[in-house]
Design a protein around this motif. Structure first.
Motif, PDB file in Angstrom:
ATOM      1  N   LYS A   1      33.775  59.330  28.506  1.00 32.84           N
ATOM      2  CA  LYS A   1      35.132  59.350  27.957  1.00 32.84           C
ATOM      3  C   LYS A   1      35.678  57.930  27.790  1.00 32.84           C
ATOM      4  O   LYS A   1      35.135  56.965  28.326  1.00 32.84           O
ATOM      5  CB  LYS A   1      36.034  60.171  28.871  1.00 32.84           C
ATOM      6  N   LYS A   2      36.795  57.843  27.064  1.00 34.25           N
ATOM      7  CA  LYS A   2      37.442  56.533  26.879  1.00 34.25           C
ATOM      8  C   LYS A   2      37.818  55.927  28.232  1.00 34.25           C
ATOM      9  O   LYS A   2      37.707  54.706  28.416  1.00 34.25           O
ATOM     10  CB  LYS A   2      38.709  56.678  26.029  1.00 34.25           C
ATOM     11  N   SER A   3      38.271  56.770  29.145  1.00 36.58           N
ATOM     12  CA  SER A   3      38.685  56.260  30.462  1.00 36.58           C
ATOM     13  C   SER A   3      37.516  55.620  31.198  1.00 36.58           C
ATOM     14  O   SER A   3      37.672  54.580  31.854  1.00 36.58           O
ATOM     15  CB  SER A   3      39.270  57.390  31.306  1.00 36.58           C
TER      16      SER A   3
ATOM     17  N   VAL B   1      45.531  49.131  33.587  1.00 39.11           N
ATOM     18  CA  VAL B   1      44.622  50.113  33.004  1.00 39.11           C
ATOM     19  C   VAL B   1      45.313  51.461  32.825  1.00 39.11           C
ATOM     20  O   VAL B   1      45.857  52.026  33.784  1.00 39.11           O
ATOM     21  CB  VAL B   1      43.361  50.275  33.875  1.00 39.11           C
ATOM     22  N   ASP B   2      45.273  51.948  31.601  1.00 38.83           N
ATOM     23  CA  ASP B   2      45.880  53.228  31.232  1.00 38.83           C
ATOM     24  C   ASP B   2      45.036  54.386  31.753  1.00 38.83           C
ATOM     25  O   ASP B   2      43.873  54.537  31.370  1.00 38.83           O
ATOM     26  CB  ASP B   2      45.988  53.288  29.701  1.00 38.83           C
TER      27      ASP B   2
ATOM     28  N   ASP C   1      41.335  60.522  28.659  1.00 44.11           N
ATOM     29  CA  ASP C   1      40.315  61.420  29.176  1.00 44.11           C
ATOM     30  C   ASP C   1      39.501  62.063  28.055  1.00 44.11           C
ATOM     31  O   ASP C   1      38.686  62.953  28.295  1.00 44.11           O
ATOM     32  CB  ASP C   1      40.975  62.515  30.028  1.00 44.11           C
ATOM     33  N   TYR C   2      39.743  61.643  26.813  1.00 41.90           N
ATOM     34  CA  TYR C   2      39.008  62.201  25.676  1.00 41.90           C
ATOM     35  C   TYR C   2      37.726  61.417  25.431  1.00 41.90           C
ATOM     36  O   TYR C   2      37.680  60.206  25.622  1.00 41.90           O
ATOM     37  CB  TYR C   2      39.866  62.157  24.404  1.00 41.90           C
TER      38      TYR C   2
ATOM     39  N   ALA D   1      39.780  59.334  38.208  1.00 40.58           N
ATOM     40  CA  ALA D   1      39.879  59.934  36.877  1.00 40.58           C
ATOM     41  C   ALA D   1      41.337  60.031  36.459  1.00 40.58           C
ATOM     42  O   ALA D   1      42.230  60.148  37.307  1.00 40.58           O
ATOM     43  CB  ALA D   1      39.235  61.322  36.878  1.00 40.58           C
ATOM     44  N   PRO D   2      41.630  59.978  35.145  1.00 38.37           N
ATOM     45  CA  PRO D   2      43.004  60.149  34.667  1.00 38.37           C
ATOM     46  C   PRO D   2      43.591  61.456  35.164  1.00 38.37           C
ATOM     47  O   PRO D   2      42.929  62.494  35.132  1.00 38.37           O
ATOM     48  CB  PRO D   2      42.839  60.158  33.139  1.00 38.37           C
TER      49      PRO D   2
END
Length: 297
Positions: A90-92, A76-77, A83-84, A145-146
């Motif tokens: 968000k995408k995350s 997972v990235d 984080d957008y 969180a990222p």
């Protein structure tokens, strides 16, 4: 997505998915992910379940023990671009929820699930397990969180090849908004190691449509660079380059025999779950075609 607890969110998605499948024309779809697999030419007909055939009008064979235990790693990235979000999340958060949903689904089936999160470096790693408490640990790590800046797809792929020796399903969740020159090389090494590979690309609706109206100052969250852009003049060039980039990711997946699905973060998670499982049906569960072709070469 409004549910704060990630594990509860994943459980509700999975339960909704099963409920929807059983009420839809795809009710036979779920059978292939429980106790049976679809008959293939060459299988021993003695193991066909004729009662199930009478109900579904399709041939299924009872799985043996060595066919039911899957090892899956979720890569997972957690880079800053994830984080957008133009939505209320968000995408995350979407990617983490999809990963948690897949983990919950596979765990319920008795499969072993592992996790690797990354940005420009590897952040967390959990080996594939199906023990009491393991799923909870995995969920806690997904809730992070990222925190990184750039995305380095090479490092996690190299590392997973080094540490995972047994054949597994590798599911890479990312927006893939990074240079992909090294992506094919590292994915090739992963597939050639005998692993089945699936790429799940997560993108925000605003990234897909670039539907901004007014001239704005945009910030590259990974480099910190500010750019003043008029969407009316930049939209066509953006969409052309963005589409070309995503097509290159898809083409890379096709060349090395990996599965590929692109998701908008506005897409219902039950649909994303269905697409993931349908991709696995279409590809079959007999192994990595790319790895087999290399071995036979």
């Amino acid at each position: 997505m409004a549910i704060k607890n990630l594990e509860l969110r994943a459980r509700i998605v999975v339960e909704g998915f099963w409920h929807g499948i059983h009420r839809s024309p795809y009710h036979g779809f779920s059978v292939e992910f429980t106790e049976y697999r679809q008959y293939s030419p060459g299988d021993d007909t003695r193991y066909i379940d004729w009662r199930l055939f009478a109900r579904t009008d399709r041939y299924y064979i009872k799985k043996f023990e060595d066919e039911t235990n899957l090892r899956c790693y979720l890569l997972v990235d957690h880079s800053r671009s994830m984080d957008y979000g133009s939505l209320t999340y968000k995408k995350s958060e979407y990617a983490n929820t999809l990963a948690a949903t897949l983990a919950y689904f596979l765990h319920q089936q008795g499969d072993a699930v592992g996790l690797l999160t990354f940005d420009e470096q590897i952040r967390d790693y959990l080996p594939a397990r199906n023990r009491i408490g393991h799923l909870r640990r995995l969920m806690l790590q997904l809730e992070q969180a990222p925190s990184g800046s750039a995305t380095d797809l090479g490092a996690p792929l190299k590392r997973i090849v080094e540490i995972v020796r047994k054949r597994s399903l590798m599911v890479l969740l990312s927006d893939f908004l990074a240079p992909i020159e090294s992506l094919e090389r590292n994915l090739t090494a992963l597939a050639a190691s005998g692993h089945e590979v699936m790429l799940l690309q997560i993108l925000d609706p605003a990234e897909l449509a670039f539907n901004f109206e007014k001239a704005l100052m945009f910030r590259d969250v990974e480099s910190g660079r500010d750019l003043f852009i008029d969407p009316a003049t930049a939209r066509q060039q953006y969409l052309t380059r963005f589409t070309a980039h995503n097509d290159a990711v898809r083409a890379t997946a096709q060349r090395i025999g990996a599965g590929f699905r692109q998701f908008s973060s506005a897409q219902a998670l039950e649909i994303a779950m269905f697409d993931f499982l349908r991709e696995r049906i279409q590809r079959g569960k007999s192994g990595n075609r790319f790895a087999r072709s290399r071995k036979g070469a």
